[in-house]
Structure formats: structure tokens, C-alpha cells
Design a protein around this motif. Structure first.
Motif, PDB file in Angstrom:
ATOM      1  N   LYS A  64       0.870  -1.307  -0.051  1.00 24.66           N
ATOM      2  CA  LYS A  64      -0.055  -0.084  -0.023  1.00 24.66           C
ATOM      3  C   LYS A  64       0.911   1.174  -0.181  1.00 24.66           C
ATOM      4  O   LYS A  64       1.872   1.461   0.946  1.00 24.66           O
ATOM      5  CB  LYS A  64      -0.942   0.076   1.075  1.00 24.66           C
ATOM      6  CG  LYS A  64      -1.852  -1.161   1.419  1.00 24.66           C
ATOM      7  CD  LYS A  64      -2.848  -1.266   0.105  1.00 24.66           C
ATOM      8  CE  LYS A  64      -3.673  -2.547   0.164  1.00 24.66           C
ATOM      9  NZ  LYS A  64      -4.274  -2.907  -1.097  1.00 24.66           N
TER      10      LYS A  64
ATOM     11  N   THR B 279      -0.857   5.948   5.006  1.00 25.00           N
ATOM     12  CA  THR B 279      -0.809   4.656   4.115  1.00 25.00           C
ATOM     13  C   THR B 279      -2.202   4.826   3.304  1.00 25.00           C
ATOM     14  O   THR B 279      -3.242   4.662   3.861  1.00 25.00           O
ATOM     15  CB  THR B 279      -0.601   3.456   4.752  1.00 25.00           C
ATOM     16  OG1 THR B 279       0.660   3.532   5.592  1.00 25.00           O
ATOM     17  CG2 THR B 279      -0.509   2.247   4.030  1.00 25.00           C
TER      18      THR B 279
ATOM     19  N   HIS C  41      -4.979   3.148   1.675  1.00 26.80           N
ATOM     20  CA  HIS C  41      -5.431   1.439   1.506  1.00 26.80           C
ATOM     21  C   HIS C  41      -6.333   1.154   0.581  1.00 26.80           C
ATOM     22  O   HIS C  41      -7.486   0.509   0.777  1.00 26.80           O
ATOM     23  CB  HIS C  41      -5.881   0.974   2.945  1.00 26.80           C
ATOM     24  CG  HIS C  41      -4.849   0.878   4.019  1.00 26.80           C
ATOM     25  ND1 HIS C  41      -4.413  -0.241   4.084  1.00 26.80           N
ATOM     26  CD2 HIS C  41      -4.309   1.567   5.158  1.00 26.80           C
ATOM     27  CE1 HIS C  41      -3.470  -0.128   5.074  1.00 26.80           C
ATOM     28  NE2 HIS C  41      -3.437   0.985   5.696  1.00 26.80           N
TER      29      HIS C  41
ATOM     30  N   ASP D 292     -12.032  -5.205   2.432  1.00 31.78           N
ATOM     31  CA  ASP D 292     -11.246  -4.486   3.350  1.00 31.78           C
ATOM     32  C   ASP D 292     -10.458  -5.128   4.446  1.00 31.78           C
ATOM     33  O   ASP D 292     -10.033  -4.478   5.302  1.00 31.78           O
ATOM     34  CB  ASP D 292     -12.109  -3.408   3.942  1.00 31.78           C
ATOM     35  CG  ASP D 292     -12.840  -2.349   2.945  1.00 31.78           C
ATOM     36  OD1 ASP D 292     -12.249  -2.088   1.978  1.00 31.78           O
ATOM     37  OD2 ASP D 292     -13.996  -1.923   3.333  1.00 31.78           O
TER      38      ASP D 292
ATOM     39  N   PHE E  52      -7.983  -8.211   6.211  1.00 31.37           N
ATOM     40  CA  PHE E  52      -6.511  -8.551   6.326  1.00 31.37           C
ATOM     41  C   PHE E  52      -6.460 -10.026   6.807  1.00 31.37           C
ATOM     42  O   PHE E  52      -7.156 -10.466   7.637  1.00 31.37           O
ATOM     43  CB  PHE E  52      -5.803  -7.754   7.204  1.00 31.37           C
ATOM     44  CG  PHE E  52      -5.578  -6.144   6.971  1.00 31.37           C
ATOM     45  CD1 PHE E  52      -4.419  -5.625   6.488  1.00 31.37           C
ATOM     46  CD2 PHE E  52      -6.606  -5.267   7.296  1.00 31.37           C
ATOM     47  CE1 PHE E  52      -4.576  -4.550   5.951  1.00 31.37           C
ATOM     48  CE2 PHE E  52      -6.549  -3.870   6.938  1.00 31.37           C
ATOM     49  CZ  PHE E  52      -5.455  -3.623   6.251  1.00 31.37           C
TER      50      PHE E  52
ATOM     51  N   ARG F  86      -2.058  -7.774   3.424  1.00 35.41           N
ATOM     52  CA  ARG F  86      -2.989  -8.154   2.316  1.00 35.41           C
ATOM     53  C   ARG F  86      -2.190  -8.932   1.229  1.00 35.41           C
ATOM     54  O   ARG F  86      -2.633  -9.411   0.190  1.00 35.41           O
ATOM     55  CB  ARG F  86      -3.074  -6.870   1.767  1.00 35.41           C
ATOM     56  CG  ARG F  86      -3.890  -5.847   2.633  1.00 35.41           C
ATOM     57  CD  ARG F  86      -5.382  -6.221   2.558  1.00 35.41           C
ATOM     58  NE  ARG F  86      -5.944  -5.855   1.114  1.00 35.41           N
ATOM     59  CZ  ARG F  86      -7.214  -6.011   0.924  1.00 35.41           C
ATOM     60  NH1 ARG F  86      -8.044  -6.113   1.836  1.00 35.41           N
ATOM     61  NH2 ARG F  86      -7.697  -5.490  -0.425  1.00 35.41           N
TER      62      ARG F  86
ATOM     63  N   PRO G 140      -7.487   1.092   9.364  1.00 34.53           N
ATOM     64  CA  PRO G 140      -6.320   0.824   8.822  1.00 34.53           C
ATOM     65  C   PRO G 140      -5.105   1.684   8.882  1.00 34.53           C
ATOM     66  O   PRO G 140      -4.044   1.267   8.904  1.00 34.53           O
ATOM     67  CB  PRO G 140      -6.845   0.589   7.566  1.00 34.53           C
ATOM     68  CG  PRO G 140      -8.278   0.353   7.372  1.00 34.53           C
ATOM     69  CD  PRO G 140      -8.509   1.310   8.508  1.00 34.53           C
ATOM     70  N   ASN G 141      -5.246   3.074   8.741  1.00 39.15           N
ATOM     71  CA  ASN G 141      -4.041   3.870   8.921  1.00 39.15           C
ATOM     72  C   ASN G 141      -3.355   3.751  10.118  1.00 39.15           C
ATOM     73  O   ASN G 141      -2.305   4.289  10.372  1.00 39.15           O
ATOM     74  CB  ASN G 141      -4.613   5.199   8.646  1.00 39.15           C
ATOM     75  CG  ASN G 141      -4.690   5.639   7.171  1.00 39.15           C
ATOM     76  OD1 ASN G 141      -3.779   5.211   6.338  1.00 39.15           O
ATOM     77  ND2 ASN G 141      -5.622   6.301   6.466  1.00 39.15           N
TER      78      ASN G 141
ATOM     79  N   LYS H  58       3.620  -0.409   9.818  1.00 39.02           N
ATOM     80  CA  LYS H  58       4.301  -1.397   8.895  1.00 39.02           C
ATOM     81  C   LYS H  58       5.424  -1.746   9.725  1.00 39.02           C
ATOM     82  O   LYS H  58       6.287  -1.160  10.205  1.00 39.02           O
ATOM     83  CB  LYS H  58       4.881  -0.624   7.712  1.00 39.02           C
ATOM     84  CG  LYS H  58       3.593  -0.296   6.810  1.00 39.02           C
ATOM     85  CD  LYS H  58       4.064   0.492   5.418  1.00 39.02           C
ATOM     86  CE  LYS H  58       2.804   0.540   4.457  1.00 39.02           C
ATOM     87  NZ  LYS H  58       3.330   1.610   3.161  1.00 39.02           N
TER      88      LYS H  58
ATOM     89  N   TYR I 164       1.738  -5.765   8.789  1.00 41.76           N
ATOM     90  CA  TYR I 164       1.272  -4.835   9.650  1.00 41.76           C
ATOM     91  C   TYR I 164       1.293  -5.228  10.931  1.00 41.76           C
ATOM     92  O   TYR I 164       0.670  -6.440  11.399  1.00 41.76           O
ATOM     93  CB  TYR I 164      -0.040  -4.233   9.283  1.00 41.76           C
ATOM     94  CG  TYR I 164      -0.042  -3.679   7.778  1.00 41.76           C
ATOM     95  CD1 TYR I 164       0.478  -2.008   7.901  1.00 41.76           C
ATOM     96  CD2 TYR I 164      -0.233  -4.462   6.673  1.00 41.76           C
ATOM     97  CE1 TYR I 164       0.315  -1.729   6.277  1.00 41.76           C
ATOM     98  CE2 TYR I 164      -0.425  -3.912   5.336  1.00 41.76           C
ATOM     99  CZ  TYR I 164       0.036  -2.481   5.352  1.00 41.76           C
ATOM    100  OH  TYR I 164      -0.207  -1.925   3.971  1.00 41.76           O
TER     101      TYR I 164
END
Length: 277
Positions: free
Chosen positions: A35, A78, A80, A99, A101, A117, A186-187, A191, A197
Motif C-alpha cells: 500500500k 498509508t 489502503h 477491506d 486482512f 494483504r 487501517p491507517n 508497517k 502490519y
């Protein structure tokens, strides 16, 4: 010293960071499940030269006079958005059409799984479903996915269930689902490399400390919006080279413009120094 000198320095630092992020995006243009990142700027505190006066019956109001002191990094987000699909026809290659993971654990003692992902999975010699780095792909119940020796052929349904295929072509559901979860933000994920993540407190809803398991971690769960699993496909990077190269030009010109501010400020200071001679 001139304020413009420090403003130019802050601008060069900001655009250098932007170029770093763009370079990382371009480097990962073909990374599975990657991403892209983006840099957002914000201005630094402004210095007030004179304040505001309110209007009266005899005089009008006067606005404040402020001089900005440069720029700083506001956020490094990030993005997504989904990447493009690549068909491989490999049954252990999985893509999430939604959406969610995948949940990954490095070993059996790890409590909170990693998220990814990237669905380029494979079976090891123990017939466990693992990542390219040998980490375990977790089921919806939070256990590693193991295929018995009696399962000679298999497929994975859109709900993430492992389907055993017999020699006569008959399909038998195993009741084991590939775990797919959805996080509120998700933000807020961090990472950690390797397409993984790490869950942070800002990624989960307030008061939540653990990822969902069981029915809430099944791919076809419509209430959580995790999405369906597509077997035989991979999600590629969502990096758009056209946008990245355009942003690179903007960052390069911004860096050059701020360097010119520093050069001009230096020339002005040189003139001040030469006043003595």
C-alpha cells in the motif's frame, strides 16, 4: 537572521521526506499487497507582528499581521485502496476482495497476530499453510491452518473455507476457514516490513484490545465487511506510477524553489555584512 532562511530550510526538509516516500512507493511498485504512502504538509506556527482590533462606531476593524515560519510534515498516510488483481491459478494464492486482512503469526506463542494483504501462501513439509517467510497463516478460530495427509487435493471457497477434493471429484467442507479480519482504522496499523502490519491501539475501536475470531473472522461475513476470498489470484501493489512521477516532479521543483529561497536570503545577509565596508 532572516525568517525566510529557516522557512527555506524547513521546506527542503519537507520535500526531502516527500521524495523518500515517493522513492519507497516506486521501489515497491511490484510488491504483492503493498500500500502506497503519501506525505501531507502543514504550516508551522506563525509569528504575529500586530494583533486584531475589533470594529467600533468610529473605526473599522483591523486584521492581524502574521508571518509564517515554514512548513513541517503533517502526516505520512498509508493509502489502503485495493491493488490490481493478478491471476496465478495457484490454489494457495489468495486475494481479499474487500477491506479485510489475513492474520499471520510467527510462532505458536505469539498472542496478537500480524496482518497482511499479501496472499502468496504455500504449504510447508508439515502441510501447514505459511507465508513466504515461513510464518503461519491463521484460521478464523486463531489456530494455524493444517491440512491432514488424507487431503490430497483442496480448494478454498470465497468464504475462506478449505474444501477437500476427493479422487472422485467430490468436495467435502473441512470446517476450517482462513482468518480474515477488519480493523476500524487501517491507517493506525504500523508497517513492520515483510508485507506485515502490526496492530496498534489506534487501529482498533475504543476499548478493544484483541482482533476478532470465530464467525467475525470469516471472509464472507457481511456484517464486518471483510470481503470475499478469491483463490488463484494475488493483490498487487496499489502504486500508480503516473501519479508518483508527477508528485516526484512537484517535490523536485519544490525542493529547488526552497533552495533558491535560502540562496536569496544568503545574498541579502551578505549585503548587510558588506554595509560596514
Amino acid at each position: 537572521m532572516l525568517r525566510s532562511l529557516y522557512s527555506g530550510v524547513s521546506g527542503m526538509r519537507g520535500f526531502q521526506t516527500k521524495l523518500d516516500v515517493i522513492g519507497n512507493n516506486i521501489a515497491n511498485v511490484n510488491t504483492v499487497g503493498f500500500k502506497a504512502g503519501r506525505v501531507m504538509f502543514k504550516d508551522i506556527l506563525s509569528q504575529t507582528v500586530s494583533g486584531v482590533t475589533a470594529p467600533s462606531d468610529t473605526n473599522g476593524g483591523v486584521n492581524a499581521k502574521q508571518v509564517g515560519l515554514g512548513v513541517t510534515i503533517g502526516t505520512i498516510d498509508t493509502v489502503h485502496t485495493p491493488g490490481s488483481a493478478m491471476t496465478t491459478n495457484v490454489p494457495t494464492d489468495l486475494r481479499i476482495d474487500g477491506d479485510g486482512f489475513f492474520t499471520i503469526k510467527a510462532n505458536d506463542t505469539q498472542t496478537t497476530p500480524y496482518l497482511t494483504r499479501a496472499g502468496n501462501f504455500t504449504l510447508d513439509s508439515n502441510r501447514d499453510l505459511v507465508t513466504a517467510d515461513g510464518m503461519y497463516v491463521m484460521s478464523s478460530d486463531g489456530a494455524k491452518i493444517h491440512l491432514e495427509d488424507t487431503v490430497t487435493a483442496f480448494s478454498i471457497s470465497s468464504s475462506g473455507e478449505i474444501i477437500s477434493v476427493g479422487s472422485d471429484g467430490t468436495s467435502t467442507p473441512t470446517g476450517t476457514f482462513v482468518g480474515v479480519v477488519k480493523v476500524a482504522n487501517p491507517n493506525g496499523l504500523q508497517k513492520i516490513g515483510g508485507n506485515l502490519y502490526q496492530v496498534t491501539p489506534n487501529a482498533l475501536p475504543p476499548g478493544t484490545t484483541e482482533l476478532p475470531t470465530g464467525d467475525d473472522a470469516k471472509a464472507a461475513n457481511t456484517t464486518t465487511g471483510t470481503g470475499a476470498i478469491v483463490s488463484g489470484q494475488l493483490e498487487m501493489s496499489n502504486v500508480d506510477l503516473t501519479s508518483e512521477f508527477t508528485e516526484m516532479i512537484v517535490a523536485q521543483r519544490g525542493f529547488q524553489a526552497n533552495s533558491r529561497i535560502i540562496t536569496t536570503s544568503d545574498e541579502v545577509l551578505q549585503e548587510v555584512v558588506n554595509l560596514k565596508h
